[in-house]
Scaffold this motif. Structure first.
Motif, short mmCIF file in Angstrom:
data_model
loop_
_atom_site.label_atom_id
_atom_site.label_comp_id
_atom_site.label_asym_id
_atom_site.label_seq_id
_atom_site.Cartn_x
_atom_site.Cartn_y
_atom_site.Cartn_z
N THR A 29 9.66 3.97 12.42
CA THR A 29 10.94 3.89 11.71
C THR A 29 10.68 4.25 10.25
OG1 THR A 29 10.69 1.57 11.03
CG2 THR A 29 11.78 1.98 13.16
N THR A 30 11.74 4.26 9.49
CA THR A 30 11.62 4.39 8.05
C THR A 30 10.81 3.21 7.52
OG1 THR A 30 12.86 4.53 5.98
CG2 THR A 30 13.77 3.10 7.65
N ALA A 31 10.32 3.33 6.31
CA ALA A 31 9.64 2.21 5.66
C ALA A 31 10.57 1.50 4.68
CB ALA A 31 8.39 2.70 4.94
N GLY A 32 11.83 1.94 4.63
CA GLY A 32 12.78 1.27 3.76
C GLY A 32 12.30 1.25 2.31
N ARG A 33 12.19 0.06 1.75
CA ARG A 33 11.80 -0.10 0.34
C ARG A 33 10.30 -0.25 0.13
NH1 ARG A 33 16.55 -4.52 -0.21
NH2 ARG A 33 18.26 -3.07 0.13
N TRP A 76 6.60 5.62 6.38
CA TRP A 76 7.02 5.16 7.70
C TRP A 76 6.37 3.82 8.04
CZ3 TRP A 76 4.71 10.20 7.47
CH2 TRP A 76 5.62 11.26 7.51
N VAL A 77 7.02 3.10 8.93
CA VAL A 77 6.43 1.94 9.56
C VAL A 77 6.28 2.28 11.04
CG1 VAL A 77 6.72 -0.48 10.23
CG2 VAL A 77 7.43 0.27 7.95
N ILE A 78 5.08 2.10 11.54
CA ILE A 78 4.82 2.31 12.96
C ILE A 78 4.69 0.92 13.59
CG2 ILE A 78 3.25 3.25 14.69
CD1 ILE A 78 2.52 5.41 12.57
N HIS A 79 5.61 0.61 14.46
CA HIS A 79 5.65 -0.71 15.10
C HIS A 79 4.86 -0.66 16.40
CE1 HIS A 79 9.06 -1.72 12.42
NE2 HIS A 79 9.34 -0.42 12.58
N THR A 80 4.00 -1.65 16.61
CA THR A 80 3.27 -1.77 17.86
C THR A 80 3.20 -3.23 18.24
OG1 THR A 80 1.28 -1.07 19.06
CG2 THR A 80 0.96 -1.90 16.81
N VAL A 81 3.17 -3.49 19.53
CA VAL A 81 3.15 -4.86 20.03
C VAL A 81 1.78 -5.15 20.61
CG1 VAL A 81 4.20 -6.51 21.63
CG2 VAL A 81 5.61 -4.74 20.55
N HIS A 117 9.46 -6.64 7.26
CA HIS A 117 10.93 -6.63 7.28
C HIS A 117 11.51 -7.18 5.99
CE1 HIS A 117 12.27 -5.21 11.25
NE2 HIS A 117 11.08 -5.59 11.66
N ARG A 118 10.94 -8.24 5.44
CA ARG A 118 11.46 -8.80 4.18
C ARG A 118 11.31 -7.82 3.03
NH1 ARG A 118 9.01 -13.26 6.23
NH2 ARG A 118 7.13 -12.98 4.98
N ARG A 119 10.12 -7.25 2.89
CA ARG A 119 9.88 -6.35 1.78
C ARG A 119 10.51 -4.98 1.97
NH1 ARG A 119 4.26 -7.11 -1.12
NH2 ARG A 119 5.13 -8.65 -2.51
N GLY A 120 10.56 -4.53 3.20
CA GLY A 120 11.10 -3.20 3.48
C GLY A 120 12.61 -3.13 3.42
N GLY A 121 13.27 -4.27 3.61
CA GLY A 121 14.72 -4.29 3.50
C GLY A 121 15.43 -3.99 4.81
N PRO A 122 16.76 -3.97 4.74
CA PRO A 122 17.58 -3.86 5.95
C PRO A 122 17.51 -2.50 6.65
CG PRO A 122 18.96 -3.77 3.98
CD PRO A 122 17.57 -4.11 3.53
N GLU A 123 17.01 -1.48 5.99
CA GLU A 123 16.92 -0.16 6.62
C GLU A 123 16.00 -0.19 7.84
OE1 GLU A 123 17.59 0.33 2.17
OE2 GLU A 123 16.18 -0.80 3.40
N ILE A 124 14.90 -0.94 7.73
CA ILE A 124 13.95 -1.02 8.85
C ILE A 124 14.61 -1.71 10.03
CG2 ILE A 124 11.73 -1.95 9.63
CD1 ILE A 124 10.77 -1.71 6.69
N LEU A 125 15.24 -2.84 9.78
CA LEU A 125 15.91 -3.58 10.85
C LEU A 125 17.01 -2.74 11.49
CD1 LEU A 125 16.19 -6.15 12.48
CD2 LEU A 125 17.69 -7.05 10.66
N ALA A 126 17.75 -1.98 10.70
CA ALA A 126 18.82 -1.14 11.25
C ALA A 126 18.24 -0.11 12.22
CB ALA A 126 19.58 -0.45 10.12
N LEU A 177 0.81 -1.22 0.00
CA LEU A 177 0.00 0.00 0.00
C LEU A 177 0.85 1.27 0.00
CD1 LEU A 177 -2.84 -0.95 2.48
CD2 LEU A 177 -2.82 -1.11 -0.01
N ALA A 178 0.46 2.19 -0.86
CA ALA A 178 1.12 3.50 -0.92
C ALA A 178 0.36 4.45 -0.01
CB ALA A 178 1.14 4.00 -2.36
N VAL A 179 0.65 4.36 1.29
CA VAL A 179 0.08 5.25 2.30
C VAL A 179 1.25 5.90 3.03
CG1 VAL A 179 -2.08 3.96 2.63
CG2 VAL A 179 -0.06 3.31 3.94
N ASP A 180 0.96 6.90 3.82
CA ASP A 180 2.04 7.55 4.55
C ASP A 180 2.67 6.60 5.58
OD1 ASP A 180 1.83 9.97 3.17
OD2 ASP A 180 0.36 10.77 4.59
N ALA A 181 1.83 5.86 6.29
CA ALA A 181 2.34 4.97 7.34
C ALA A 181 1.62 3.64 7.32
CB ALA A 181 2.18 5.62 8.71
N ILE A 182 2.36 2.57 7.50
CA ILE A 182 1.74 1.27 7.74
C ILE A 182 2.13 0.84 9.15
CG2 ILE A 182 1.69 0.59 5.32
CD1 ILE A 182 4.00 -1.34 5.91
#
Length: 170
Positions: free
Chosen positions: A68-72, A77-82, A37-46, A13-18
């Motif tokens: 964090t960044t959304a990488g690729r 952005w990626v907003i991480h929540t648990v 993480h797989r699709r976004g690439g190593p930038e997210i993990l870093a 999805l082309a949205v501002d944040a997932i």
């Protein structure tokens, strides 16, 4: 905020944040977390590793959210929540709703105008789909801040059908 239910793959999805239904380690995992993480690439993990080293040495607490960044990915952005693990014995609904409201607040702080959520805790964490949808809707409706456009991305026609049924009952 407008809410749209969609079936699909959140990583496309082309949205501002997932929103990533992450585990507390922030270091990737299965389900939505692994796909992001797989699709976004190593930038997210870093960036996740940097967050662990600086602010979240013990991991991200359940219900909290961090960006964090959304990488690729096509998002910015990626907003991480648990999300909480469903036990059927403990009342943890407020923690599940916190995942949504805290993610919306982070998106608002970032200036995001659109956000896409998976159905948090409804996969590996075992939350019953119908109630997971109900909790998501309550949290999104009651949120005081957030982007203009909210999508609840459901993986599979069966989950979308349940979500539509829950919405129609409200």
């Amino acid at each position: 905020m407008s809410l749209e239910l969609v079936q699909g793959d959140i990583t496309t999805l082309a949205v501002d944040a997932i929103v990533n239904a992450a585990n507390s380690s922030l270091l990737g995992g299965g389900g939505v977390d692994g796909a992001i993480h797989r699709r976004g690439g190593p930038e997210i993990l870093a960036e996740c590793r940097a967050l662990r080293a600086s602010r979240y040495g013990r991991g991200l607490p359940t219900g909290q959210a961090v960006a964090t960044t959304a990488g690729r990915l096509p998002a910015r952005w990626v907003i991480h929540t648990v999300g909480p693990v469903y036990t059927g014995q403990d009342e943890r609904s407020s923690l599940l709703r916190d995942c949504y409201t805290n993610s919306l607040a982070v998106a608002h702080e970032l200036g995001a105008r659109s956000i896409a959520f998976p159905l948090i805790s409804a996969g590996t964490y075992g939350w019953p789909v119908e109630d997971a949808v109900r909790q998501a809707l309550v949290a999104i409706e009651e949120a005081t801040v957030g982007p203009d456009e909210v999508r609840l991305v459901l993986f599979g026609a069966d989950v979308l059908a349940v979500a539509r049924e829950v919405v129609s009952e409200r």
